[in-house]
Design a protein around this motif. Structure first.
Motif, PDB file in Angstrom:
ATOM      1  N   TYR A  50      38.972  -5.914  14.338  1.00  0.00           N
ATOM      2  CA  TYR A  50      40.296  -6.106  14.290  1.00  0.00           C
ATOM      3  C   TYR A  50      40.555  -7.497  15.551  1.00  0.00           C
ATOM      4  CZ  TYR A  50      45.418  -7.075  14.738  1.00  0.00           C
ATOM      5  OH  TYR A  50      46.725  -7.106  15.436  1.00  0.00           O
TER       6      TYR A  50
ATOM      7  N   PHE B 233      48.816  -7.095  10.665  1.00  0.00           N
ATOM      8  CA  PHE B 233      47.492  -5.685  11.692  1.00  0.00           C
ATOM      9  C   PHE B 233      47.835  -4.513   9.968  1.00  0.00           C
ATOM     10  CE2 PHE B 233      47.882  -1.088  12.935  1.00  0.00           C
ATOM     11  CZ  PHE B 233      46.957  -1.722  13.780  1.00  0.00           C
TER      12      PHE B 233
ATOM     13  N   LEU C 232      44.224  -3.076   8.663  1.00  0.00           N
ATOM     14  CA  LEU C 232      44.086  -1.891   8.686  1.00  0.00           C
ATOM     15  C   LEU C 232      43.509  -0.694   7.521  1.00  0.00           C
ATOM     16  CD1 LEU C 232      43.017   1.203  10.580  1.00  0.00           C
ATOM     17  CD2 LEU C 232      45.696   1.170  11.131  1.00  0.00           C
TER      18      LEU C 232
END
Lengths: 114, 124
Positions: free
Chosen positions: A36, A89, A93
Motif C-alpha cells: 500500500y 485505499f 484493499l
C-alpha cells in the motif's frame, strides 16, 4: 451523501470485508502495508496528473475544499481531494483481499481433489 | 482528435507499464489466472464503478471532454471504466510482487539470485 462521507465509509467497509467477511486479514500483514505504501505514492503522482490538469474535476459541495485544484491545502493533496485517499485505499484493499480470498479457495479446492 | 485527448489514457498506460513487468521479474501467476482476475475485477472494481457512476450522475465529479477520448458509456469516458480494471490489477500485482520479494524471490538479473519458489502463499 458527500464524497467526504463516502470516502470514510469506503475505508471502513474495505477493512470490515478484509477482516471479518473474507477473513483475509491483509490489514494485519506487513506485506500488504508495504504494498500500500508503494501504491499510495504512485496514487499521489497519477491522481495529481488527473486532478492537477483538470481531467477530473470536483464540485465544491461534495468535498472538504472547493473546486479549485491546488497543490496542497484546502482539502487537497497533490491537487487531488484528500477524499481520493479513502477511495483508493478501499479499492486497492478490496482488490487484494478478493484476490487472496479467491487464491486460497482455488488452492483448497486443488488440495481436496488431488 | 489531438494528443490532449489521450491525457487520461496516458495515466492508465503509465500504471500498466510500471506494474506488468512485475509478473516477469518475480514470476507472478496473476495474468495466468484470467478467471480469478476477472472475478477480482468484478467483485472489487464493480462496486466502485457503481459508486463512480452515481457520483458522476449527481455531479460530484466530472470529466474534461478535451482531455478524454470521445466515447461515453453511461456518461463515463471509456478510460474511467478501464480505471476500475487497471487499478485492481496494479494493486494486486504490487501486493503479489511484495509477497514474492518477502519470500526471497529476486529478479533474474539479481546477483546470487535463488530460483523463484512456487509456494510463497505463506509469506506475509
Amino acid at each position: 451523501m458527500t464524497y467526504t462521507a463516502l470516502s470514510v465509509i469506503s475505508i471502513v467497509v474495505a477493512v470490515v470485508v478484509d477482516r471479518w467477511v473474507l477473513r483475509t486479514r491483509l490489514t494485519s500483514t506487513a506485506g500488504w502495508w508495504s504494498a500500500y505504501a508503494i501504491v499510495v505514492f504512485f496514487q499521489l503522482l497519477t491522481n495529481g496528473w488527473l486532478t492537477g490538469r483538470g481531467i477530473v474535476r470536483y464540485r465544491s459541495d461534495a468535498i472538504i475544499g472547493d473546486s479549485h485544484a491546488q497543490l496542497l491545502g484546502d482539502g487537497r493533496l497533490v491537487y487531488a481531494p484528500v477524499e481520493d485517499l479513502g477511495f483508493g485505499f478501499g479499492l486497492v484493499l478490496l482488490s487484494c483481499a478478493v484476490w487472496r480470498w479467491l487464491s486460497r479457495r482455488d488452492e483448497a479446492a486443488r488440495t481436496e481433489t488431488s | 482528435m489531438n494528443w490532449l485527448q489521450w491525457s487520461y489514457v496516458a495515466m492508465l498506460a503509465f500504471c500498466l507499464v510500471g506494474t506488468l513487468p512485475l509478473t516477469h521479474l518475480f514470476g507472478l501467476d496473476v495474468l495466468r489466472r484470467p478467471a480469478r482476475l476477472a472475478a477480482t475485477v468484478l467483485l472489487a472494481g464493480g462496486p466502485f464503478l457503481l459508486w463512480d457512476l452515481w457520483a458522476t450522475h449527481v455531479g460530484q465529479w466530472s470529466f474534461d471532454a478535451a482531455q478524454t477520448l470521445p466515447p461515453r458509456v453511461l456518461g463515463l469516458p471509456l478510460e474511467e471504466i478501464a480505471f476500475f480494471v487497471v487499478i485492481p490489477l496494479v494493486g494486486v500485482l504490487t501486493h503479489e510482487a511484495v509477497l514474492a520479494v518477502r519470500a526471497g524471490v529476486r529478479p533474474p538479473w539479481w546477483p546470487g539470485r535463488r530460483h523463484p519458489e512456487p509456494s510463497r502463499e505463506e509469506a506475509r
